[in-house]
Every structure is written in C-alpha cells, then in structure tokens.
Design an enzyme around this catalytic site. Structure first.
Site, PDB file in Angstrom:
ATOM      1  N   GLY A  55     -10.354   3.763  -0.149  1.00  0.00           N
ATOM      2  CA  GLY A  55      -9.957   2.416  -0.521  1.00  0.00           C
ATOM      3  C   GLY A  55      -8.550   2.086  -0.059  1.00  0.00           C
ATOM      4  O   GLY A  55      -8.093   2.521   1.002  1.00  0.00           O
ATOM      5  N   SER A  56      -7.834   1.355  -0.880  1.00  0.00           N
ATOM      6  CA  SER A  56      -6.542   0.810  -0.465  1.00  0.00           C
ATOM      7  C   SER A  56      -5.438   1.849  -0.321  1.00  0.00           C
ATOM      8  O   SER A  56      -4.365   1.532   0.212  1.00  0.00           O
ATOM      9  CB  SER A  56      -6.098  -0.276  -1.452  1.00  0.00           C
ATOM     10  OG  SER A  56      -6.968  -1.398  -1.360  1.00  0.00           O
ATOM     11  N   THR A  57      -5.648   3.081  -0.785  1.00  0.00           N
ATOM     12  CA  THR A  57      -4.624   4.107  -0.528  1.00  0.00           C
ATOM     13  C   THR A  57      -4.473   4.352   0.972  1.00  0.00           C
ATOM     14  O   THR A  57      -3.401   4.754   1.431  1.00  0.00           O
ATOM     15  CB  THR A  57      -4.976   5.432  -1.239  1.00  0.00           C
ATOM     16  OG1 THR A  57      -6.236   5.910  -0.780  1.00  0.00           O
ATOM     17  CG2 THR A  57      -5.006   5.255  -2.748  1.00  0.00           C
TER      18      THR A  57
END
Length: 482
Positions: free
Chosen positions: A212-214
């Site tokens: 995801g956004s990591t």
C-alpha cells in the site's frame, strides 16, 4: 589339486578380494555420505545423544533440553517463552525436522558441525560438545512487539539502521515449539497444520503482501534521485482526480478533501495522496521505479538474515495504468515487513542500507568464534540529501499527518502509513501497514520498524495504518530507545 578345486579356490579368492574392495570403498569414500544421509538412524540418534547448544538472546538462552523417557533419542529440545521467540528460533523436532535458526545452525547446536572438531576428532569421528548461536534480538523490543500485536494476525520487524542488527522479529499468531519437539506430538502438529491462521508461517519474512502507501517512500526516493523533483517542498504536476492512463477510471484519494492537487511530496506523504504518486510513477516509468525498488531490496531472491526471506516484488512488463497503481503499492507489488523496515532503515541511516541480520556470532562450547556478523556489508541506496528530505517529510507524517499514533515524546519519529487493498475489487478487509524510524537526539541511537496487520478482527471502516499498525511500531521503538 584337481582342476575343479583350483577353479573354485580362485573364484573364492576373487569373491574375497571383491568384498575387501567394496568394504574399502565404503569406508574410505562413501563413509561421509552414508553418515550424512538423512535416512541414517545413527545420525538422528547422534543428533539427540547429548543436550544441544542454545540460541541466546541478550546473554540468556531461550532454548534448553530435557531427557526423554525411553526410545533411542536421549534428549529433546525445550523453549523458554516459546511463542515469544518462535519467529526467531523456529522449531527443532525429533519427528518433523528443524526450521529457522534451529535448522540453519543444526550442526553447531547438535555438535556435528565440522568447525567444532580438531584434527584427532576428524580421524575418530568423535562428536564434540555443541556450540551456541548468539542473536541480535533485544528482549524488550521483542516483548513490546509481541504484546502490542496481541491476538491480531500480523508481523513486525525492528532493525538498528546503523548496524543492520534485527532487534525484534514477531509473527502472530504464534505457537510453542516445545509442543512439537518430541516423537509423540502428532496431535499438536496436526492442529498447527489445520489452523487457518497458519501459526507456523513466519509472516515477518515469508508473507509478502501489497505494501500500500508505505511504498510511496520508494516512489518519492526515485523521483528525488532522478531529478523529477528537486525537493520534497516543490509542487508536483498532479491533477486531482488523476485518471489512470488508457482507462476511464480515476485514482481516488482516501480523503477527498485533502489538498492533493499538485501537492508537494511532503504534503502528498502527509495526506497519502494517491493521485500524486500514481502520476509520479507514470512520469518516472516502471524501469526507473523498479531500479530504485531493487536498490532497497525488492526482487532479491536471496535475502538472508540468515534465514531466507521470501522475495518482495516490483513487477515487470506493465502498461501505464498498472504502473500508476504500483506507485501506490498496489497491482502486483508485494513486500514483507522485513523489506519495509529496510526502506525506513536506509533513510534513517543517511541513505545507506546495512545488511540485516539477527545473529551476531556463532560460537563453540569454549566461546571461540566460528562465525561473526559484526561487520555487515553496506551499500548506498540514495544520496544523503534525499534521505534527509524524506526523513523530514516522514516526521511531518507523524507530527501533522496520518501517523500521529507513532509519536514518542523526546524522540524524533518519522513514518508512513499504508492501507492495502485485499481481495477481488477490494472485497476483503484491507491490510494495515506502518513503516517508521525513531532517533534519540541525545544519544544518537536509532531504530527502524515496520508493522503489518493482516487481520485484526476490526470492521473494515476501522482498518488503518495509523489506527492498527502505528501503535505497535510506537511500542517497539520506545522499547528500543527509552
């Protein structure tokens, strides 16, 4: 002597010579192979003939042994706080083999490793006193992560950015290796195999999932290193909404009211703007993005700590719309918690990644060093300037953005949240991620932590990296530095 007797004597002599030749061949040339054969019962008996060496955490053994009752296997393995350290030790079972450190260093721990033998032992094949495996695990960090994860399904990894030492490695649900260490533990073994939550799986190393956004930290690093943007505070060319190339689908943001249109990298990380990083991935192109991901460790099939981790993946051969989705850590991008901890570790260490390891030394019974990991390899991933800028932006995420639950008074804390889609058309509960670092300005000590919550039992609307994963990271970072 008649002809018949002479022929019989010669034939008998040839048979004797053949037997002698075969015996000599077996003893001189095949002895080692026969000794090492897994079907050789004597090898198994020898392995359990004496109390094994130990796996050591902070000077104390977390393994032991006990005398068995009956049978030809004299000793079996026991574990202190087995579930707490199972993701580190693995198990050693008389019936089901050995995994993790127990498997990698089985020869040292059972006394059969050739490095334990002197020249006389080599001739007599005498078995030596077992050696020990000294780990880099910090018991306070390990316990903090284990307790914070609780009954959630997930994993966490803590790394010292300066040394590469793994300070904590937790995977839940866990199991007690003592319950399967003997020869009569079939029921306990089958129960573990049948458990749908897979407690035997080390999620920290062996469960690559969409980050995801990591993953936006990797995209931002690529953009700064490539010169696409000169600073995390330069405004980007990022329309909101951003339509995926060649489609009629807009890449939506989690917070529709967030200031994501043409946002700076700092603001885009703070609010986790999908439009910014989807567009950025397309502007960079998949080849440049893959190159940066691989510098951090993605697509490495031989990532050993020394237990081998499953490869984290940045894919090949995509169209533009799929490349955009990789910019937000979706499509076919996958990562382990270990891998995402290394992203934060490299940025915390001024852009230099030190090879991760959870063993410091392997020693003989007399304390002589057989193997040392003290001077781990290192390589520069990004420039010092890029690392400094991204750390600054990660601090903004924690102080003023989506990572507020990771704050620790008196420490510099930076991080990035992530919520990754799960299931067809995002039909299942998302995964919650958080990758972070913390630094003590007084001592200079640092730690990097990544946390994955695969399933917490929470309602879909309650799943977020800040709500579920950041508190686990906060507990581990505080334990490492306070």
């Amino acid at each position: 002597m008649n002809k018949t007797i002479r022929r019989a004597a010669v034939f008998s002599l040839l048979l004797v010579l053949a037997l002698l030749a075969q015996a000599t061949w077996v003893q001189a040339y095949e002895a080692a192979d026969l000794t090492d054969n897994d079907h050789n019962r004597r090898k198994v008996i020898a392995r359990y003939a004496q109390p094994p060496g130990d796996i050591v955490v902070a000077g104390s053994a977390v393994t032991g042994s006990e005398r068995t009752e009956g049978g030809d296997l004299a000793y079996k393995r026991t574990y202190t706080d087995g579930p707490l350290y199972a993701a580190v030790t693995g198990y050693s079972s008389q019936a089901y083999g050995a995994t993790q450190l127990e498997g990698i260093y089985s020869g040292v721990l059972d006394g059969t490793d050739i490095r334990l033998k002197n020249p006389l032992d080599m001739l007599t094949r005498a078995q030596q006193e077992p050696g020990d495996v000294l780990t880099t695990i910090d018991p306070a960090v390990q316990k903090a992560g284990f307790e914070a994860l609780g009954d959630k399904k997930g994993a966490a990894v803590a790394v010292d950015p300066k040394t590469g030492e793994i300070l904590g490695m937790v995977s839940t649900p866990s199991y007690d290796p003592s319950a399967i260490s003997g020869t009569t533990d079939g029921e306990a073994w089958q129960k573990l195999l049948d458990d749908k939550d897979k407690p035997l799986l080390n999620r920290a190393l062996r469960q690559p999932l969409p980050p995801g956004s990591t993953f936006k930290l990797v995209v931002a690093a690529a953009a700064l290193e490539d010169g696409l943007y000169a600073s995390v505070d330069e405004r980007t060319d990022s329309p909101d909404p951003y339509r995926l190339p060649g489609t009629v689908t807009d890449l939506e943001n989690e917070n529709p009211s967030a200031p994501c249109e043409n946002a700076t990298i700092r603001t885009a990380l703070q609010y986790s703007c999908n439009n910014v990083f989807g567009k950025m991935a397309v502007d960079l192109g998949q080849d440049k993005l893959r190159a940066m991901a691989e510098k951090f460790g993605f697509n490495d099939e031989k990532q050993d700590v020394p237990v081998r981790a499953s490869a984290s993946v940045y894919p090949f051969g995509m169209n533009a719309s799929s490349t955009a989705l990789t910019g937000i850590g979706q499509f076919d991008v996958t990562a382990t918690p270990l891998q995402m901890s290394l992203v934060s570790a490299a940025l915390a260490n001024d852009g230099v990644l030190v090879s991760p390891h959870m063993v410091s030394e392997v020693v003989s019974a007399d304390g002589d060093t057989l193997q040392s990991y003290e001077n781990a390899d290192s390589k520069r991933i990004v420039s010092s300037g890029t690392a400094e800028q991204l750390r600054s932006a990660m601090v903004t995420v924690v102080e003023d953005g989506t990572g507020s639950n990771a704050q620790i008074p008196g420490l510099e804390v930076g991080g990035k949240t992530g919520t990754a889609q799960h299931g067809e058309n995002n039909s299942k509960t998302p995964y919650a991620w958080f990758t972070s670092y913390a630094k003590d300005p007084d001592t200079g000590k640092e730690v990097a932590v990544a946390v994955l919550i695969e399933d917490s039992g929470a309602e879909r609307s309650e799943v977020s990296g800040n709500g579920l994963a950041a508190p686990v990271a906060q507990r581990m970072m505080e334990a490492a530095l306070k």
